[in-house]
Design a protein around this motif. Structure first.
Motif, PDB file in Angstrom:
ATOM      1  N   ILE A 149      29.072 123.310   6.521  1.00 45.81           N
ATOM      2  CA  ILE A 149      29.618 122.965   5.212  1.00 45.81           C
ATOM      3  C   ILE A 149      29.047 121.637   4.702  1.00 45.81           C
ATOM      4  CG2 ILE A 149      31.723 122.561   3.893  1.00 45.81           C
ATOM      5  CD1 ILE A 149      31.367 125.426   4.937  1.00 45.81           C
ATOM      6  N   GLU A 150      28.871 120.674   5.581  1.00 43.99           N
ATOM      7  CA  GLU A 150      28.333 119.382   5.142  1.00 43.99           C
ATOM      8  C   GLU A 150      26.899 119.526   4.655  1.00 43.99           C
ATOM      9  OE1 GLU A 150      30.066 116.656   4.567  1.00 43.99           O
ATOM     10  OE2 GLU A 150      31.729 117.975   5.102  1.00 43.99           O
ATOM     11  N   LYS A 151      26.134 120.392   5.286  1.00 41.01           N
ATOM     12  CA  LYS A 151      24.775 120.661   4.819  1.00 41.01           C
ATOM     13  C   LYS A 151      24.818 121.293   3.430  1.00 41.01           C
ATOM     14  CE  LYS A 151      21.876 122.201   7.864  1.00 41.01           C
ATOM     15  NZ  LYS A 151      21.119 123.131   8.762  1.00 41.01           N
ATOM     16  N   MET A 152      25.772 122.185   3.220  1.00 42.33           N
ATOM     17  CA  MET A 152      25.940 122.796   1.898  1.00 42.33           C
ATOM     18  C   MET A 152      26.253 121.738   0.842  1.00 42.33           C
ATOM     19  SD  MET A 152      28.129 126.291   2.558  1.00 42.33           S
ATOM     20  CE  MET A 152      27.971 126.905   0.886  1.00 42.33           C
ATOM     21  N   ARG A 153      27.117 120.791   1.182  1.00 47.98           N
ATOM     22  CA  ARG A 153      27.476 119.731   0.224  1.00 47.98           C
ATOM     23  C   ARG A 153      26.246 118.909  -0.158  1.00 47.98           C
ATOM     24  NH1 ARG A 153      33.016 119.398  -0.123  1.00 47.98           N
ATOM     25  NH2 ARG A 153      34.187 120.044   1.730  1.00 47.98           N
ATOM     26  N   ARG A 154      25.441 118.569   0.833  1.00 48.55           N
ATOM     27  CA  ARG A 154      24.238 117.781   0.547  1.00 48.55           C
ATOM     28  C   ARG A 154      23.273 118.547  -0.342  1.00 48.55           C
ATOM     29  NH1 ARG A 154      24.881 116.497   6.126  1.00 48.55           N
ATOM     30  NH2 ARG A 154      23.228 117.948   6.739  1.00 48.55           N
ATOM     31  N   GLU A 155      23.108 119.825  -0.077  1.00 48.87           N
ATOM     32  CA  GLU A 155      22.176 120.634  -0.863  1.00 48.87           C
ATOM     33  C   GLU A 155      22.715 120.891  -2.271  1.00 48.87           C
ATOM     34  OE1 GLU A 155      18.914 122.308   0.245  1.00 48.87           O
ATOM     35  OE2 GLU A 155      19.220 120.346   1.163  1.00 48.87           O
ATOM     36  N   ALA A 202      24.428 118.843  -4.040  1.00 48.70           N
ATOM     37  CA  ALA A 202      24.234 117.614  -4.820  1.00 48.70           C
ATOM     38  C   ALA A 202      22.831 117.540  -5.414  1.00 48.70           C
ATOM     39  CB  ALA A 202      24.502 116.399  -3.941  1.00 48.70           C
ATOM     40  N   VAL A 203      21.872 118.210  -4.795  1.00 44.06           N
ATOM     41  CA  VAL A 203      20.475 118.151  -5.246  1.00 44.06           C
ATOM     42  C   VAL A 203      20.302 118.771  -6.630  1.00 44.06           C
ATOM     43  CG1 VAL A 203      18.139 119.003  -4.745  1.00 44.06           C
ATOM     44  CG2 VAL A 203      19.570 118.101  -2.895  1.00 44.06           C
ATOM     45  N   ILE A 204      21.112 119.779  -6.969  1.00 45.81           N
ATOM     46  CA  ILE A 204      20.901 120.492  -8.230  1.00 45.81           C
ATOM     47  C   ILE A 204      21.562 119.803  -9.426  1.00 45.81           C
ATOM     48  CG2 ILE A 204      20.717 122.682  -7.001  1.00 45.81           C
ATOM     49  CD1 ILE A 204      23.490 123.409  -8.103  1.00 45.81           C
ATOM     50  N   VAL A 205      22.372 118.770  -9.166  1.00 49.51           N
ATOM     51  CA  VAL A 205      23.024 118.066 -10.277  1.00 49.51           C
ATOM     52  C   VAL A 205      21.973 117.285 -11.059  1.00 49.51           C
ATOM     53  CG1 VAL A 205      24.721 116.313 -10.903  1.00 49.51           C
ATOM     54  CG2 VAL A 205      25.210 117.931  -9.050  1.00 49.51           C
ATOM     55  N   GLY A 206      22.042 117.416 -12.387  1.00 51.81           N
ATOM     56  CA  GLY A 206      21.079 116.749 -13.246  1.00 51.81           C
ATOM     57  C   GLY A 206      20.278 117.761 -14.039  1.00 51.81           C
ATOM     58  N   THR A 207      19.267 117.304 -14.712  1.00 56.88           N
ATOM     59  CA  THR A 207      18.394 118.165 -15.511  1.00 56.88           C
ATOM     60  C   THR A 207      17.159 118.527 -14.699  1.00 56.88           C
ATOM     61  OG1 THR A 207      19.165 117.129 -17.559  1.00 56.88           O
ATOM     62  CG2 THR A 207      17.098 118.353 -17.660  1.00 56.88           C
ATOM     63  N   LEU A 228      22.548 128.294  -1.122  1.00 56.01           N
ATOM     64  CA  LEU A 228      23.399 127.389  -0.342  1.00 56.01           C
ATOM     65  C   LEU A 228      23.881 128.055   0.948  1.00 56.01           C
ATOM     66  CD1 LEU A 228      25.566 125.719  -3.131  1.00 56.01           C
ATOM     67  CD2 LEU A 228      23.806 124.613  -1.740  1.00 56.01           C
ATOM     68  N   VAL A 229      24.296 129.302   0.849  1.00 54.94           N
ATOM     69  CA  VAL A 229      24.766 130.022   2.042  1.00 54.94           C
ATOM     70  C   VAL A 229      23.624 130.231   3.028  1.00 54.94           C
ATOM     71  CG1 VAL A 229      25.683 132.230   2.858  1.00 54.94           C
ATOM     72  CG2 VAL A 229      26.704 131.124   0.865  1.00 54.94           C
ATOM     73  N   ARG A 279      27.830 119.252 -12.678  1.00 59.57           N
ATOM     74  CA  ARG A 279      28.647 119.149 -11.459  1.00 59.57           C
ATOM     75  C   ARG A 279      28.371 120.335 -10.561  1.00 59.57           C
ATOM     76  NH1 ARG A 279      35.021 118.950 -10.173  1.00 59.57           N
ATOM     77  NH2 ARG A 279      35.115 120.707 -11.602  1.00 59.57           N
ATOM     78  N   ALA A 280      28.280 120.109  -9.262  1.00 61.27           N
ATOM     79  CA  ALA A 280      28.140 121.178  -8.271  1.00 61.27           C
ATOM     80  C   ALA A 280      28.820 120.689  -7.002  1.00 61.27           C
ATOM     81  CB  ALA A 280      26.676 121.504  -8.023  1.00 61.27           C
ATOM     82  N   ILE A 281      30.014 121.188  -6.742  1.00 62.64           N
ATOM     83  CA  ILE A 281      30.802 120.690  -5.622  1.00 62.64           C
ATOM     84  C   ILE A 281      31.372 121.846  -4.812  1.00 62.64           C
ATOM     85  CG2 ILE A 281      31.443 118.580  -6.846  1.00 62.64           C
ATOM     86  CD1 ILE A 281      34.235 119.864  -7.271  1.00 62.64           C
ATOM     87  N   LEU A 282      31.766 121.531  -3.594  1.00 67.48           N
ATOM     88  CA  LEU A 282      32.481 122.466  -2.738  1.00 67.48           C
ATOM     89  C   LEU A 282      33.910 121.972  -2.604  1.00 67.48           C
ATOM     90  CD1 LEU A 282      29.447 122.964  -1.985  1.00 67.48           C
ATOM     91  CD2 LEU A 282      30.260 123.563   0.305  1.00 67.48           C
TER      92      LEU A 282
END
Length: 268
Positions: A142-148, A150-155, A214-215, A177-180
């Motif tokens: 799950i922590e790896k998913m959270r880090r990944e 966060a990468v897509i936030v932004g333009t 992500l999965v 926003r992209a959160i778990l």
């Protein structure tokens, strides 16, 4: 008798997408758009076709699909909600309505759309949530998913995160926003993990491919850093699988409304 001037109506529509082939009308298929069109026509035969905000796929659900149409019948918002719902099946419902200027197009007025994708973390299937969450029966980091996520936030250029059928040339989108987050569910007892993605516009299958990627990263099928590589490479093969439609819900839509000619919604 003088001709009645048309008036725009804006609806908030919710539906369980399980038994629909998506939003958009398809010949010989049961769709939300066609179902809603029939209900509106039953109330006002001269009303225009409905104009939706999002073209949700087969199996995808909605709590806030925003839909506009132009009507001849001079009903207040409360009247539209109650009258249209009398002609709708149990798996789709008008939740609210307001009056807007004619021709208002919610698709081009969206400031924000929020999608929620539900994962059921359980080795055994659960019939009570089987149509609302993708069951994951294997371990996820799950922590790896959270880090990944966060990468897509932004333009970014999200060309790698769209279906092959999406041929539009402009593929730059902004994800705000992209959160778990864990999701309370009276049936799932803490076993639901939600992936929440917000932005102003999305391409075909974009959220489902983001979730599938992500999965795949979290289970070790793709290495950490794959999100960034797919964004940079802009090729679909660099991203992961497309997550099933039934786990996805269009949860909220914020629209830019005209400055004049807009009534208060009912119910408020």
């Amino acid at each position: 008798m003088s001709e009645i001037e048309p008036r725009g109506v804006l609806l908030q529509v919710a539906y369980d997408g399980t038994n629909f082939r998506g939003w958009a009308t398809q010949k010989g298929e049961r769709t939300v758009e066609e179902t809603l069109k029939g209900a509106i026509s039953a109330v006002d035969a001269r009303a225009s076709a409905p104009r939706g905000t999002s073209r949700t796929d087969a199996g995808v659900h909605a709590e806030a699909q925003m839909v506009a149409f132009d009507a001849k019948l001079p009903l207040p918002p409360r009247g539209w909600v109650l009258a249209i719902n009398q002609h709708l099946p149990d798996d789709v419902c008008v939740r609210a309505a307001r009056l807007v200027p004619t021709g208002y197009a919610p698709r081009f007025s969206a400031k924000l759309k929020r999608y929620r994708y539900r994962l059921l973390l359980d080795r055994i299937r659960d019939p009570l949530v089987m149509h609302r969450a993708w069951r994951i029966g294997f371990e996820l980091d799950i922590e790896k998913m959270r880090r990944e996520a966060a990468v897509i936030v932004g333009t970014h250029d999200f060309a790698a995160f769209r279906s092959a059928s999406d041929e539009r040339k402009e593929t730059v989108r902004t994800v705000s926003r992209a959160i778990l987050e864990p999701t309370d569910d009276i049936h799932a007892r803490g076993r639901i993990l939600s992936i929440v993605v917000e932005g102003n516009a999305f391409m075909h299958n974009m959220v489902r491919i983001l979730v599938g990627t992500l999965v795949d990263i979290a289970r070790g099928r793709l290495p950490e850093g794959s999100m960034a590589r797919a964004l940079e490479g802009r090729e679909r093969r660099l991203a992961g699988a497309t997550a099933p439609g039934h786990g996805l819900t269009l949860e909220a839509t914020e629209l830019l409304l005209p400055e004049e000619g807009v009534s208060e919604p009912w119910p408020q």
